[in-house]
Enzyme design. Sequence first.
Site, PDB file in Angstrom:
ATOM      1  N   LYS A 242      12.054  14.902  46.741  1.00 41.03           N
ATOM      2  CA  LYS A 242      13.349  15.400  46.831  1.00 41.03           C
ATOM      3  C   LYS A 242      13.747  16.717  46.780  1.00 41.03           C
ATOM      4  O   LYS A 242      13.219  16.907  45.535  1.00 41.03           O
ATOM      5  CB  LYS A 242      14.394  13.998  45.783  1.00 41.03           C
ATOM      6  CG  LYS A 242      15.532  14.876  46.008  1.00 41.03           C
ATOM      7  CD  LYS A 242      16.751  14.572  44.598  1.00 41.03           C
ATOM      8  CE  LYS A 242      18.354  14.425  45.211  1.00 41.03           C
ATOM      9  NZ  LYS A 242      19.546  14.010  43.902  1.00 41.03           N
TER      10      LYS A 242
ATOM     11  N   SER B 275      23.251  11.071  45.966  1.00 41.48           N
ATOM     12  CA  SER B 275      22.255  12.673  46.871  1.00 41.48           C
ATOM     13  C   SER B 275      21.428  12.494  47.335  1.00 41.48           C
ATOM     14  O   SER B 275      21.002  13.118  48.515  1.00 41.48           O
ATOM     15  CB  SER B 275      23.398  13.731  46.003  1.00 41.48           C
ATOM     16  OG  SER B 275      21.797  13.750  44.402  1.00 41.48           O
TER      17      SER B 275
ATOM     18  N   SER C 242      23.088   9.279  41.829  1.00 41.81           N
ATOM     19  CA  SER C 242      22.065  10.107  42.933  1.00 41.81           C
ATOM     20  C   SER C 242      21.017   8.547  43.319  1.00 41.81           C
ATOM     21  O   SER C 242      20.383   9.394  44.457  1.00 41.81           O
ATOM     22  CB  SER C 242      21.944  11.154  42.700  1.00 41.81           C
ATOM     23  OG  SER C 242      23.255  11.948  43.246  1.00 41.81           O
TER      24      SER C 242
HETATM   25  N1  GLN Z   1      27.834  11.840  43.771  1.00 42.97           N
HETATM   26  C1  GLN Z   1      27.772  11.826  41.971  1.00 42.97           C
HETATM   27  C2  GLN Z   1      28.652  13.117  43.078  1.00 42.97           C
HETATM   28  O1  GLN Z   1      28.744  13.947  44.090  1.00 42.97           O
HETATM   29  C3  GLN Z   1      26.429  12.173  41.958  1.00 42.97           C
HETATM   30  C4  GLN Z   1      25.251  12.932  42.082  1.00 42.97           C
HETATM   31  C5  GLN Z   1      24.401  12.695  41.672  1.00 42.97           C
HETATM   32  O2  GLN Z   1      23.809  11.785  40.625  1.00 42.97           O
HETATM   33  N2  GLN Z   1      23.342  13.718  42.034  1.00 42.97           N
HETATM   34  O3  GLN Z   1      28.272  14.189  41.811  1.00 42.97           O
END
Ligand code: GLN
Length: 492
Positions: free
Chosen positions: A79, A154, A178
Amino acid sequence: MTDLHRLSIRELSEGLKQAQFSSRELTEHYLKRIAHIDPKVKSYVTVTAEQALAEADAADAVLKSGNAHALAGIPLAHKDIFCTQGIKTTAGSKMLDNFISPYDATVVAKAKAVGLVTLGKVNMDEFAMGSTSENSYFGATSNPWALDRVPGGSSGGSAAAVAADLAPIATGTDTGGSIRQPASFCGLTGLKPTYGRVSRFGMIAYASSLDQGGPMARSAADCAYLMNVIAGHDSKDSTSVNKDVDDYVAKLNGTAVKGLRIGIPKQYFNVAGLDADVKARVEESLKKLEEMGATLVEIDLNMTEAYVPTYYLIAPAEASSNLSRYDGVRYGYRCDNPKDILDLYKRSRSEGFGAEVQRRILIGTYALSAGYYDAYYVKAQKVRRLIQQDFLKAFENVDVIAAPSAPTTAYKIGANLSPTEMYLGDIYTLAVNLAGLPAINAPVGFDKDSLPVGLQLIGNYWSESQLLSIVHQYQQNTDWHTKRAAIAEENA
Ligand code: GLN
């Protein structure tokens, strides 16, 4: 060999050791697939072909010596939130479009040390804020199961790359879902470890008390191999915990399911917006686990309604502080011709950050400002403790807790949900991060549009091995994890 991309990590490891193919052949195979197939999926932000081949040759030399690590010579994708020395690390942001880290994240360094080969860096929502990967400055990534759909976020690039067989395994990070939600949307297995299990050093910070790195792969067994490499204490991360690490691979074949008590939170299956197909597939998977010897126990998690508001105060508060470092002075994007220092800060940040990141910085700054701090931030921290206690109470009576990973399957790219609609989609994943617990997503079937559905199992602290072992046994008795998207069947 045309189907090296169909092999599991164990098969790749054995094939390399027995010299059925070399790491160079395997790496070239993946690079070729990326060149032909990724223009449709757009999972990679940076492909590091030259370096990958050099790493593959080095791994081949070690493999010849007979002393190679189980993962030596196997490719992976990182990532683009993990810093990589000499290679761009963007975090999906214009702010870091040209950022080259002077050092490797610990996760990256550990992967290199055992001879894993880095294919490149994969797409993500800007600074890991989002659930679709559409918040990336580099554009949207497609879901391999339906190219007009999002892969989740994400860590959407990680999920799409593995689901399209453009990498056998990938790293991801999970601050509020995410790893689990994109794994769910793309039909993969993904593990969010206990907070402190995997080092955050060199992992670009979003919300430091919630962020945690972990593996994304086709199966629990493949995740276990990567966990064996990345888990463990790191003196460079003060929140990394100094506690023995299991051999996750060796422990896969326990008797995890027989006699297992699985908690089914009443509140979770009555959430408005829970898709009927998702509910049905998750319930079928639980039935299967019951047939395999588990007991389902109804439990209460009374704080469910507080998950979304609590996370969306604490995460933005920490983000507003973490992201204050991007000021156009030291590194990252800098605006043209600033009038004075204030103009430099203001314009660099307004031009360098996307809309969602700016929204969260504003919310977080507000929640932390004098006069509102007690009413919002301190209150959210107290509720966070209640959420954690709710789980601890549940774990007095059950071993793991089951839930969907997301209330829906993957939605269309450009669906343009409002921020609140988007945030509500995180209902099943956020509490795990607020409590610091480990949780895993496993694919358990498809909805009416042939999109993957995921089951989430939440474990008590440090139960990674147990979670991997449960899913491994489930996967030995089912074949959902072996299903591949049509695009993954294409040969390059
Ligand atoms: N969807 C969640 C957010 O927008 C989690 C994102 C994540 O785990 N980085 O914060």
